[in-house]
Design an enzyme around this catalytic site. Structure first.
Site, PDB file in Angstrom:
ATOM      1  N   TYR A  31       0.824  -1.204   0.000  1.00  0.00           N
ATOM      2  CA  TYR A  31       0.000   0.000   0.000  1.00  0.00           C
ATOM      3  C   TYR A  31       0.858   1.254   0.000  1.00  0.00           C
ATOM      4  O   TYR A  31       2.068   1.208   0.213  1.00  0.00           O
ATOM      5  CB  TYR A  31      -0.932   0.011   1.216  1.00  0.00           C
ATOM      6  N   ARG A  50       8.309   3.699  -4.955  1.00  0.00           N
ATOM      7  CA  ARG A  50       8.353   2.812  -3.789  1.00  0.00           C
ATOM      8  C   ARG A  50       7.289   1.721  -3.900  1.00  0.00           C
ATOM      9  O   ARG A  50       7.524   0.568  -3.522  1.00  0.00           O
ATOM     10  CB  ARG A  50       8.171   3.617  -2.500  1.00  0.00           C
ATOM     11  N   ARG A  98      -8.262 -19.927  -0.528  1.00  0.00           N
ATOM     12  CA  ARG A  98      -7.271 -19.687   0.513  1.00  0.00           C
ATOM     13  C   ARG A  98      -6.268 -20.839   0.621  1.00  0.00           C
ATOM     14  O   ARG A  98      -6.502 -21.853   1.288  1.00  0.00           O
ATOM     15  CB  ARG A  98      -7.955 -19.459   1.866  1.00  0.00           C
ATOM     16  N   HIS A 100      -1.751 -21.167   0.887  1.00  0.00           N
ATOM     17  CA  HIS A 100      -0.575 -20.334   1.118  1.00  0.00           C
ATOM     18  C   HIS A 100       0.236 -20.026  -0.146  1.00  0.00           C
ATOM     19  O   HIS A 100       0.660 -18.887  -0.327  1.00  0.00           O
ATOM     20  CB  HIS A 100       0.324 -20.976   2.172  1.00  0.00           C
ATOM     21  N   LYS A 144       6.496  -1.971   1.980  1.00  0.00           N
ATOM     22  CA  LYS A 144       5.324  -1.324   2.586  1.00  0.00           C
ATOM     23  C   LYS A 144       4.134  -2.267   2.416  1.00  0.00           C
ATOM     24  O   LYS A 144       3.247  -2.054   1.567  1.00  0.00           O
ATOM     25  CB  LYS A 144       5.067   0.042   1.944  1.00  0.00           C
ATOM     26  N   GLU A 177      12.877   2.849  14.085  1.00  0.00           N
ATOM     27  CA  GLU A 177      11.973   3.896  13.613  1.00  0.00           C
ATOM     28  C   GLU A 177      10.728   3.916  14.485  1.00  0.00           C
ATOM     29  O   GLU A 177      10.594   3.125  15.422  1.00  0.00           O
ATOM     30  CB  GLU A 177      11.588   3.644  12.155  1.00  0.00           C
ATOM     31  N   LEU A 201      11.313   1.388   6.924  1.00  0.00           N
ATOM     32  CA  LEU A 201      10.719   1.838   5.667  1.00  0.00           C
ATOM     33  C   LEU A 201      11.371   3.169   5.295  1.00  0.00           C
ATOM     34  O   LEU A 201      11.436   4.079   6.127  1.00  0.00           O
ATOM     35  CB  LEU A 201       9.213   2.022   5.820  1.00  0.00           C
TER      36      LEU A 201
END
Length: 276
Positions: A31, A50, A98, A100, A144, A177, A201
């Site tokens: 995201y 990014r 679903r 993996h 991210k 961070e 990040l």
């Protein structure tokens, strides 16, 4: 509110998420949050770069350029007539039963929509307190990703303790961070911050701060700080897309400098306003 889903613009009332979207079942996606000032995106190119990096690292087959995402985001901005705020954007691996392993036939799912964001003026002017929390996240913080549960947990721990943000550390010798921000110390006129590697990040506002330091002749040093070094700092601040540049005056019981907003932090705030 108008949303973007893949290449379609829809009203919020029409928005639906499939229960087998891998972003929902696995957090299998990435995201961005992109700030908007004066009706325009701020550092959009850096956000898209990014985003593409994160997509490549997790193996989601989505090309930002060939999908003409920049144009789609411009249309989304125009349809919502936003002057000040942000866009939340996420891309998941898509919809599949679903299991993996990566599905072989799923198509990435894009969602983007406006979110209300305003500059935290009081905190920027008066400074904030942080609280130290052990960093127990995975070791690919440079991606991210949608996997933010631990970030949410430590942010709530900060809120419960009366702090503005949690400052994370891997060990007593390794400050990383904030839960949703980059951390910067200032010592002897130099801005010190963690190297842009897998432990953090590389924030877009972090990049902006680096640019401002260069333009103002302020040394920008990538260095891992220890917990003990926090007490020796002259100033400190955090930076993020939503918070911009916020001075730090105290970390738990440690007062930073004289406990007031420092001059270099003020210069960087002014430089940030010029940049936008």
């Amino acid at each position: 509110m108008i949303l973007l889903k893949n290449h379609n613009f829809i009203h919020r009332s029409e928005a639906k998420t499939d229960i087998e979207d891998r972003g929902y079942t696995f957090g299998d996606g990435v995201y961005e949050v992109i700030r908007i000032y004066n009706g325009a995106y701020f550092m959009l190119e850096y956000h898209l770069n990014r985003l593409q990096y994160s997509l490549n690292e997790v193996g989601i087959n989505y090309d930002v350029e060939s999908e003409d995402l920049e144009t789609l985001l411009s249309e989304l901005l125009n349809k919502n007539t936003i002057e000040d705020g942000a866009i939340y954007l996420q891309i998941t691996r898509g919809i599949a039963p679903r299991k993996h392993p990566y599905p072989t036939n799923s198509q990435p799912e894009l969602y983007a929509y406006p979110i209300p964001v305003s500059s935290p003026k009081k905190e920027q002017e008066q400074g904030v307190h942080l609280t130290l929390v052990e960093d127990l996240r995975w070791l690919r913080c440079d991606i991210k990703s949608l996997n933010l549960l631990y970030n949410v947990m430590v942010k709530q721990k900060a809120v419960d303790s009366g702090a503005y943000e949690a400052l994370l550390y891997r060990s007593k010798d390794h400050i990383t961070e904030g839960s949703s921000s980059n951390f910067f110390g200032i010592k002897n006129g130099k801005v010190l911050t963690h190297p842009a590697n897998n432990y953090i990040l590389n924030g877009i506002t972090r990049i902006a701060v680096q640019k401002i330091c260069k333009s103002q002749g302020i040394p920008f040093v990538e260095k891992v700080l220890s917990v003990d070094e926090l007490a020796e700092l002259d100033e400190a601040f955090i930076a993020s897309t939503t918070a911009e540049v916020v001075p730090v005056t105290k970390i738990d019981d440690v007062v930073i400098g004289d406990g007031t907003v420092g001059e270099i932090a003020k210069k960087l705030q002014a430089g940030f306003l010029q940049l936008i």
